[in-house]
Scaffold this motif. Structure first.
Motif, PDB file in Angstrom:
ATOM      1  N   ALA A  79       0.845  -1.202   0.000  1.00 31.54           N
ATOM      2  CA  ALA A  79       0.000   0.000   0.000  1.00 31.54           C
ATOM      3  C   ALA A  79       0.875   1.245   0.000  1.00 31.54           C
ATOM      4  O   ALA A  79       0.523   2.270  -0.594  1.00 31.54           O
ATOM      5  CB  ALA A  79      -0.918  -0.004   1.221  1.00 31.54           C
ATOM      6  N   ASP A  80       2.033   1.139   0.644  1.00 30.21           N
ATOM      7  CA  ASP A  80       2.974   2.258   0.723  1.00 30.21           C
ATOM      8  C   ASP A  80       4.346   1.787   0.248  1.00 30.21           C
ATOM      9  O   ASP A  80       5.192   1.384   1.058  1.00 30.21           O
ATOM     10  CB  ASP A  80       3.059   2.773   2.160  1.00 30.21           C
ATOM     11  N   THR A 172      -7.583  -0.963  -4.923  1.00 29.10           N
ATOM     12  CA  THR A 172      -7.931  -0.049  -3.832  1.00 29.10           C
ATOM     13  C   THR A 172      -7.406   1.365  -4.071  1.00 29.10           C
ATOM     14  O   THR A 172      -6.265   1.553  -4.494  1.00 29.10           O
ATOM     15  CB  THR A 172      -7.363  -0.578  -2.498  1.00 29.10           C
ATOM     16  N   TYR A 174      -6.378   4.365  -2.025  1.00 29.24           N
ATOM     17  CA  TYR A 174      -6.074   4.908  -0.704  1.00 29.24           C
ATOM     18  C   TYR A 174      -6.080   6.435  -0.733  1.00 29.24           C
ATOM     19  O   TYR A 174      -6.371   7.082   0.269  1.00 29.24           O
ATOM     20  CB  TYR A 174      -4.708   4.410  -0.223  1.00 29.24           C
ATOM     21  N   CYS A 380      -6.250  -8.574  14.057  1.00 32.39           N
ATOM     22  CA  CYS A 380      -6.545  -8.246  12.663  1.00 32.39           C
ATOM     23  C   CYS A 380      -8.057  -8.138  12.515  1.00 32.39           C
ATOM     24  O   CYS A 380      -8.815  -8.491  13.422  1.00 32.39           O
ATOM     25  CB  CYS A 380      -5.973  -9.287  11.701  1.00 32.39           C
ATOM     26  N   PRO A 403      -4.439  -8.968   1.085  1.00 34.51           N
ATOM     27  CA  PRO A 403      -4.123  -7.547   1.292  1.00 34.51           C
ATOM     28  C   PRO A 403      -2.642  -7.275   1.071  1.00 34.51           C
ATOM     29  O   PRO A 403      -1.825  -8.196   1.054  1.00 34.51           O
ATOM     30  CB  PRO A 403      -4.505  -7.333   2.757  1.00 34.51           C
ATOM     31  N   ASP A 406       1.945  -4.540   3.893  1.00 34.92           N
ATOM     32  CA  ASP A 406       1.989  -3.537   4.951  1.00 34.92           C
ATOM     33  C   ASP A 406       0.606  -3.173   5.480  1.00 34.92           C
ATOM     34  O   ASP A 406       0.462  -2.247   6.275  1.00 34.92           O
ATOM     35  CB  ASP A 406       2.714  -2.274   4.464  1.00 34.92           C
ATOM     36  N   ARG A 407      -0.415  -3.914   5.048  1.00 38.88           N
ATOM     37  CA  ARG A 407      -1.769  -3.730   5.600  1.00 38.88           C
ATOM     38  C   ARG A 407      -2.425  -5.096   5.791  1.00 38.88           C
ATOM     39  O   ARG A 407      -3.612  -5.267   5.542  1.00 38.88           O
ATOM     40  CB  ARG A 407      -2.620  -2.854   4.666  1.00 38.88           C
ATOM     41  N   TYR A 408      -1.634  -6.056   6.247  1.00 37.31           N
ATOM     42  CA  TYR A 408      -2.147  -7.419   6.360  1.00 37.31           C
ATOM     43  C   TYR A 408      -3.259  -7.552   7.389  1.00 37.31           C
ATOM     44  O   TYR A 408      -4.015  -8.526   7.384  1.00 37.31           O
ATOM     45  CB  TYR A 408      -1.003  -8.393   6.697  1.00 37.31           C
ATOM     46  N   GLN A 409      -3.379  -6.557   8.274  1.00 40.37           N
ATOM     47  CA  GLN A 409      -4.430  -6.617   9.290  1.00 40.37           C
ATOM     48  C   GLN A 409      -5.820  -6.374   8.699  1.00 40.37           C
ATOM     49  O   GLN A 409      -6.824  -6.725   9.304  1.00 40.37           O
ATOM     50  CB  GLN A 409      -4.171  -5.566  10.383  1.00 40.37           C
ATOM     51  N   ASP A 410      -5.870  -5.754   7.524  1.00 41.79           N
ATOM     52  CA  ASP A 410      -7.149  -5.383   6.906  1.00 41.79           C
ATOM     53  C   ASP A 410      -7.513  -6.386   5.820  1.00 41.79           C
ATOM     54  O   ASP A 410      -6.977  -6.341   4.715  1.00 41.79           O
ATOM     55  CB  ASP A 410      -7.055  -3.977   6.314  1.00 41.79           C
ATOM     56  N   ASN A 411      -8.429  -7.271   6.141  1.00 46.51           N
ATOM     57  CA  ASN A 411      -8.753  -8.370   5.239  1.00 46.51           C
ATOM     58  C   ASN A 411     -10.180  -8.266   4.717  1.00 46.51           C
ATOM     59  O   ASN A 411     -11.074  -7.768   5.405  1.00 46.51           O
ATOM     60  CB  ASN A 411      -8.581  -9.704   5.968  1.00 46.51           C
TER      61      ASN A 411
END
Length: 606
Positions: A79-80, A172, A174, A380, A403, A406-411
């Protein structure tokens, strides 16, 4: 769309050479017997650290190089990008050409030499595992050199032309810069498809083009995307994503929407029209109606596909075929015993029902019940979304969208609410996609492993095998089913998948034709419908090893579990077994097996 060939930076060899020279220059002199050993030990450790740092630098460089050519790959991975030191974001899908494939082989040969210059004995335990995985990966991919024109970028269900629009629809946003990049990327789709079409022409000239039946299926999938821009699902999903932006004004959002319609009209629609025209013009040049084995080097290419896509521990297709037959017979025997003991279950197949039916209810139930057999996850979240109406006809019953690292928590898990899937059992499906399937395994590995390269190396038979294994496991949970019915359904699902995997080899390696497939299905499975036999036949001709990725992974895991249960008996701990598989992470089963034997020995010593 990820290019499976690992790419190497031009500076890699220079980095490795300078690091090796530095280590050699700094190496300790051989001490005299009378000297103390402490200095020798400290210098030895220092040299180890140097090599370990060198290896980390190598893997990180490969990671960055793998992402530098495709803007789509980069966006779906990070994502970043700046967080990993990547400042330039490519605005193309990469290059698809025979020349680029051959170039990749040269780069892989260089990388193989560079890897060979590293002393594996001086690496950490985790680095040694990565080293082995990467080395085996390169060896497998290099075995396909000279067979480039056997690649099948266009197939009816998993081809680029069928899946790329779905990835675009789920791209996505962002911030505004993601919208700008998306539009720039989408504007190159006609160029990218033009490259693929040139590749298909080269396949045709070499006598390797798909048969007309397969070409018809590809054309049908292409025609599904010939929708007026303002009625396209790519416009619908784009508008929804733009409307959700927090850093764009209403005027900017409106301008983006107009720009998207223009790009769809000027690039996306022409890309599919040109692809349709090109494939149509090549029809009739593909005369092989049978599987890969009928092509001059088809069996050799199938052997490569099996090794690459299933990463099996079996060293030949023949041995793998026998293993599949053994597992298939085991499930058939178990199913037969259940039916014989509980004949009433056959009549109940039309009326059974799971206790939990709502997606969030199912996922929360699964999260709670699996805690006894699986290790805990870090914090998560997940969202359950429904596939847009426009995509219901082209997508599976459900899928997990991986995902960025660097955003693996957002599934996100998507469910297809289309009418053709109304009778699908959602409980095992969400076990496959969510807990303890793809979502669970992905979050566990990314949160516990520090090597970025390992997180992007694809071993789909491990991940799909795991998801299939836990899908069948979910039938045994407290889900409202009669336990015997749960066992029957699990074995039945495994048999269906195993049958496809076995027929894949029969068709693409042994050379079976449609008649032989129909005869086999009728004789052993009481399937006499010619249309069903034809559908199975062409799905396997068009997508070699696709079903094997799922089944072989499931089979390899079951073989390890059965071995552990047989040897450890009462000492067998299912949670410990699952933790072992999750800790080692996606890899070739040929590499996992020796680690499994070590784990088994440790369990026996406890």
């Amino acid at each position: 769309m990820t290019n499976k060939h690992v790419k190497q930076a031009r500076r890699l060899l220079a980095i490795l050479l300078s690091a090796s020279m530095l280590a050699a220059c700094a190496g300790p002199k051989t001490p005299a017997p009378s000297e103390t050993s402490s200095a020798q030990y400290e210098q030895y450790k220092s040299e180890n650290v140097s090599v370990q740092n060198q290896f980390d630098a190598l893997t990180q460089t490969i990671f960055k190089e793998e992402l530098k050519n495709s803007g789509l790959d980069l966006h779906y991975t990070l994502a970043d990008p700046a967080s990993r030191g990547i400042t330039e974001v490519p605005d193309t899908f990469g290059e698809f050409s025979l020349g680029n494939m051959k170039k990749n082989y040269g780069e892989m040969q260089d990388l193989k030499k560079a890897l060979g210059s590293i002393d594996i004995k001086k690496l950490t335990k985790e680095q040694k595992l990565t080293y082995k995985i990467l080395s085996s990966y390169l060896e497998t991919e290099l075995s396909s050199e000279g067979l480039e024109l056997y690649a099948q970028p266009l197939t009816s269900t998993i081809g680029i032309q069928a899946q790329l629009p779905i990835l675009l629809a789920e791209y996505t946003f962002y911030s505004k810069k993601d919208v700008d990049h998306y539009l720039a990327l989408l504007s190159t789709i006609d160029t990218y498809y033009g490259q693929i079409l040139e590749f298909e022409k080269e396949k045709s000239e070499a006598g390797l083009f798909m048969c007309d039946t397969a070409a018809d299926h590809v054309l049908q999938s292409c025609e599904a995307y010939l929708i007026q821009p303002d009625h396209s699902f790519l416009a619908e999903t784009f508008n929804e994503r733009v409307d959700a932006l927090t850093d764009a004004s209403p005027e900017e959002k409106a301008a983006y929407k107009e720009q998207n319609l223009a790009v769809l009209k000027e690039h996306f629609i022409p890309a599919y029209k040109n692809l349709i025209d090109g494939i149509t013009s090549l029809m009739g040049t593909g005369t092989n109606e049978k599987g890969l084995s009928e092509f001059p080097q088809g069996k050799q290419y199938f052997e490569y596909l099996v090794k690459s896509n299933t990463a099996t521990s079996y060293d030949s297709v023949v041995k793998l075929q026998k293993a599949i037959e053994k597992q298939l017979n085991s499930d058939l025997k178990a199913l037969g015993e259940i039916v014989q003991t509980h004949p009433e279950l056959v009549d109940a197949l039309d009326t059974y029902a799971f206790q939990y039916t709502k997606p969030d209810e199912i996922l929360e139930t699964l999260k709670g019940q699996i805690s006894k057999d699986f290790p805990a996850l870090p914090k998560c979240s997940y969202k359950v979304k429904y596939v847009p109406k426009a995509l219901e006809g082209s997508l599976s019953p459900a899928f997990y969208l991986v995902p960025p690292l660097d955003r693996y928590q957002d599934n996100v898990i998507y469910i297809n609410g289309g009418t053709r899937f109304q009778n699908e059992d959602l409980f095992p499906t969400l076990a496959h996609e969510g807990y303890p399937g793809h979502l669970y395994q992905n979050v566990y590995f990314i949160s516990n492993n520090t090597c970025d390269l390992r997180k992007i190396l694809s071993f789909s038979s491990y991940s799909e095998g795991w998801a299939t294994y836990v899908e069948y496991y979910s039938y045994t949970l407290d889900n409202g089913l009669d336990p015997n019915m749960g066992q029957l359904l699990a074995h039945n699902a495994a048999i269906s998948l195993g049958l496809y995997a076995l027929l894949d080899i029969c068709i693409n390696y042994d050379g079976w034709d449609k008649g032989q497939v129909k005869e086999y299905l009728g004789k052993f499975y009481n399937i006499g419908d010619s249309d069903v036999a034809d559908t199975i036949y062409y799905s396997l001709v068009e997508n070699p090893t696709n079903y094997m990725e799922y089944y072989v992974g499931y089979m390899e895991i079951m073989e390890m579990r059965n071995t552990a249960e047989k040897i450890l008996k009462d000492q067998f701990d299912l949670k410990a077994f699952h933790t072992f598989l999750l800790d080692i992470g996606p890899a070739q089963f040929s590499i996992i097996q020796p680690y499994f034997r070590l784990w088994l020995a440790e369990q026996m010593d406890q």
